[in-house]
Write a protein that holds these residues in place. Structure first.
Motif: not given
Length: 403
Positions: A80-97
């Motif tokens: 998942i991209t965040e507009r401020p400039g971060k790339l996030r990942i969701v594994r098994n329904g949970k967002l990596d910190l």
């Protein structure tokens, strides 16, 4: 509001009224139907649409900062991209910190930032992930297309493969979405540069959407390394940029392809009303700002005409605006009766619109799936689910599920 239109279809207990070629008068709330509209006229939607039935919504997670786009990895994780400039990942329904490292600094001002994300069709072999993002300063900025390899924990070898020319000022109308065609070339949509009074070369910058020498307000077709396919429609036109695939767009923030027919759909923001859903055709001019259903923010019409023989008619026109963002063609049978339909996110309408299509791509009607937050993206998951990203400071990933 008095509406003259054509009734096309009943869906369950909800009457879907096709407002094709409708004439609208203010200060009335009744709807009446006639059978005098053209089959090529757009559905004119005034946002008084029926609420869909047979679904529920579930918040999968919260805590995303202005999320913009999402893509599923083969193992079921979601980038998942965040507009401020971060790339996030969701594994098994949970967002990596922690965000995934490897994203460079972006121009995260107003509507700009890290935007769309898409996996290469051969991702399992080459691990390539593609992004659109804005880069530059408030005086000179543009949208870029970049790619990087993802090793499961970080991005490596980030490289910019395409950039919009000319550069523009301010922080409006960057676009943008990525769609892959069957030949593994990609379509990328770019905005027109902004609203009046933003200018370029002595005129409103939005007029660049009619300039075949500019990428502003266009969809380009490029190879996976950013090079130009030699069968693009304007590749032999000395007055045109060879990357351009279609033009005359305002600000496309949703684009998708039907997996069986390969028809390409997009929608774009109008200014004050006049949002459009379009069935895309290669080489076509979609009219903006010379042909439009939109009003100026300051009053009056943007264009003197809303249709022209050489400009494809929109399939749907939303007035007032829903501010569409995110677009998915639904190909699964997980939702009974929704297979083969389009799903449009609404930033202002705070819902997802189901656009009922027949097999020829004709619009039969429209329903609303209320979300209650600004919808930035809507996608079909590999297992046939429908997922939504909400454009909030504390944004959510929401699943739409059959009851």
């Amino acid at each position: 509001m008095k509406i003259n239109c054509q009734v096309k279809k009943l869906l369950g207990a909800s009457l879907l009224v096709v407002l094709a070629g409708c004439s609208v008068a203010e200060n009335s709330t009744s709807a009446q139907s006639t059978a005098n509209s053209s089959p090529n006229s757009p559905l004119i939607s005034d946002n008084e649409v029926a609420v869909a039935e047979g679904f529920s919504t579930r918040t999968v997670l919260q805590g995303l900062e202005r999320p913009w786009g999402m893509a599923w990895l083969p193992d079921g994780s979601i980038l998942i991209t965040e507009r401020p400039g971060k790339l996030r990942i969701v594994r098994n329904g949970k967002l990596d910190l922690e965000p995934i490292p490897g994203v460079p600094e972006v121009f995260a001002v107003n509507q700009g930032g890290l935007m769309d994300i898409s996996l290469h069709p051969d991702f399992e072999q080459n691990r390539l992930v593609y992004f659109t993002y804005s880069q530059g300063t408030n005086q000179a900025n543009h949208t870029r297309v970049a790619r990087a390899t993802f090793d499961g924990t970080s991005l490596q070898n980030w490289s910019d493969i395409f950039e919009v020319t000319p550069t523009k000022s301010d922080g409006q109308h960057f676009g943008s979405r990525i769609v892959w065609l069957p030949d593994s070339t990609m379509l990328v949509a770019f905005g027109d540069g902004g609203n009046p009074p933003i200018r370029f070369n002595g005129e409103y910058i939005r007029n660049q959407a009619q300039n075949l020498g500019s990428h502003l307000g266009s969809v380009v077709r490029i190879n996976d390394d950013g090079s130009i396919p030699q069968d693009n429609p304007f590749v032999n036109d000395s007055n045109a940029d060879p990357a351009i695939w279609s033009y005359g767009h305002r600000n496309i923030q949703g684009m998708t392809i039907e997996p069986t027919t390969n028809r390409v759909w997009s929608h774009e923001h109008g200014s004050r009303g006049g949002d459009e859903l379009n069935l895309m055709e290669v080489g076509q001019n979609y009219g903006w700002p010379k042909v439009s259903y939109s009003d100026e923010y300051t009053g009056g019409r943007v264009a003197e005409i809303s249709s022209r023989p050489d400009v494809p008619e929109p399939k749907v026109v939303w007035t007032p605006s829903i501010a569409p963002s995110g677009l998915a063609f639904y190909s699964s049978d997980r939702f009974s009766g929704w297979q083969g339909d389009l799903f449009v996110g609404g930033l202002v309408s705070r819902d997802v619109r189901r656009i009922d299509l027949d097999g020829e791509g004709n619009v039969l009607g429209e329903e609303s799936i209320p979300i209650g937050q600004r919808v930035r993206d809507v996608r079909q998951s590999p297992d046939g689910g429908l997922y939504v990203l909400t454009d909030e400071q504390n944004g959510s990933l929401i699943s739409i599920e059959p009851e």
